[in-house]
Design an enzyme around this catalytic site. Sequence first.
Site, PDB file in Angstrom:
ATOM      1  NE  ARG A 182      -3.078   0.245   3.155  1.00 20.62           N
ATOM      2  CZ  ARG A 182      -2.534   0.742   4.277  1.00 20.62           C
ATOM      3  NH1 ARG A 182      -2.137   1.990   4.302  1.00 20.62           N
ATOM      4  NH2 ARG A 182      -2.409  -0.012   5.347  1.00 20.62           N
ATOM      5  CE1 TYR A 215     -16.269   9.115 -16.274  1.00 20.90           C
ATOM      6  CE2 TYR A 215     -15.937   9.183 -13.901  1.00 20.90           C
ATOM      7  CZ  TYR A 215     -16.204   8.481 -15.054  1.00 20.90           C
ATOM      8  OH  TYR A 215     -16.392   7.132 -14.981  1.00 20.90           O
ATOM      9  CG  ASP A 243      -9.831  13.778 -16.120  1.00 19.63           C
ATOM     10  OD1 ASP A 243      -9.200  13.093 -16.956  1.00 19.63           O
ATOM     11  OD2 ASP A 243     -10.809  13.335 -15.490  1.00 19.63           O
ATOM     12  CE  LYS A 279     -12.756   5.344 -18.446  1.00  9.84           C
ATOM     13  NZ  LYS A 279     -12.996   6.671 -17.910  1.00  9.84           N
TER      14      LYS A 279
HETATM   15  C1  LIG Z   1     -13.431   7.232 -16.660  1.00  7.88           C
HETATM   16  C2  LIG Z   1     -13.063   8.604 -16.302  1.00  7.88           C
HETATM   17  C3  LIG Z   1     -12.754   8.950 -14.985  1.00  7.88           C
HETATM   18  C4  LIG Z   1     -12.852   7.958 -13.835  1.00  7.88           C
HETATM   19  O1  LIG Z   1     -11.971   6.900 -13.988  1.00  7.88           O
HETATM   20  P1  LIG Z   1     -12.205   5.431 -13.358  1.00  7.88           P
HETATM   21  O2  LIG Z   1     -10.985   4.719 -13.764  1.00  7.88           O
HETATM   22  O3  LIG Z   1     -13.466   4.886 -13.948  1.00  7.88           O
HETATM   23  O4  LIG Z   1     -12.340   5.625 -11.888  1.00  7.88           O
HETATM   24  C5  LIG Z   1     -12.365  10.254 -14.724  1.00  7.88           C
HETATM   25  N1  LIG Z   1     -12.303  11.174 -15.705  1.00  7.88           N
HETATM   26  C6  LIG Z   1     -12.620  10.878 -16.983  1.00  7.88           C
HETATM   27  C7  LIG Z   1     -12.527  11.953 -18.018  1.00  7.88           C
HETATM   28  C8  LIG Z   1     -13.005   9.593 -17.326  1.00  7.88           C
HETATM   29  O5  LIG Z   1     -13.306   9.307 -18.593  1.00  7.88           O
END
Ligand SMILES: *Cc1c(COP(=O)(O)O)cnc(C)c1O
Length: 402
Positions: A59, A112, A184, A209
Amino acid sequence: MLTREKHIDTLLIHSGYDSRQNQDSLSPPLYHSSTFTFESAEQGEKRFSGEEDGSIYSRLGNPTVHILEERMAILEKGTSALAFGSGMAAVSAVLFHLTNTGDHILSSRGIYGCTFALLEMLEEKYHIEHTFSSLHSADEIEGAIKENTTCIYVETPINPTMDMIDLELVVSVAKRHGIPVVVDNTFSSPYLQNPLEIGADYVVHSATKYISGHGDVIGGILIGTNKEEMETIRATTRKDIGGIMSPFDAWLLLRGLKTLHVRMERHVENAIKIAAYLKQHPLVEKIYYPGDEESSQYPIMQKQMKAPGGILSFTIRGGKNEAQAFMNQLKLIKIAVSLGDAETLIQHPATMTHAVVPLDARLNMGITENMLRLSVGLENPDDLIDDLEQAFSSIKKEIVTG
Ligand SMILES: *Cc1c(COP(=O)(O)O)cnc(C)c1O
């Protein structure tokens, strides 16, 4: 070990890892261990005090995860990176780090869905307030900054409207006020956009992603420019909230990264073709794609992104019923949330990713009931267009008569 002078195509494959220090293994070793042994009590003491580097407990840090962190820090041009069990774990760790009760977060208007829900929760439970702004001009940003603003949170391109925010502009205003900027960067991946290079302080990714690219991992990464701050996050909001990444997921993400450049080029190539097809279709009202040359956002895309990316949205003539009917007719394109996978995915933001956002806020973000978001995959683009065409043909009668 390769550092940052090489091209990104090479860094994706080699950076942050030295096979000579790992039993000559071409593929990075997978250390599936929760804890690590100390040679002596004194060594344990030194590792805990920080006097000696080395693993303690997964962790706190894990060698396989660390390779991914090193690689991501280099790719995003930061000083260090921290991996998390999900994108949301990375987002929440940095927001908890940057705010105290009574502080204010200034956020881009579209974000998001779960980040929106997190901001709401921070306000309700911890009295950390937030406001949304389009962040489109210096005046607008200046006007939205408050005395207690401790973080500017930006998504660009914005999910799912693909609205762009000029990062150079946001960073220049933020710097005047000494407020850290978090971006982000999930939709662009480190291949298409590097916000830290433009002056942002933190980048977060849902590694789920494009970094994974294969739809088999949930993960998050936070990259920063200040080593000390990042160490604090490692020792507090990551260690004690505990949203860590598993070593196996880190290993899969290292594998995914090796083809990021090849995948992104093809995602973009396919998306450009599909955007052109949708744009001329009589049943499409409007397309939302940063690569649309007629869009007012196009110059911002050109300024800060290498290419317009693989995600696009469009509105279909009609409302929710037509949007859902269209999705149900698709055969090759899968109905699913998430993005950045080899498979082309379609989703309905109003009832899926952004269903948690109340109607008025959703409309404010520009998310209407007839909007669909496509994550363009790596299939042959003609096959994808054929699939879209047959779905339009099937619903044509309903739309024209209804
Ligand atoms: C999917 C996504 C998130 C969250 O990510 P997770 O891996 O599902 O927790 C945050 N920001 C954007 C732009 C996303 O597409």
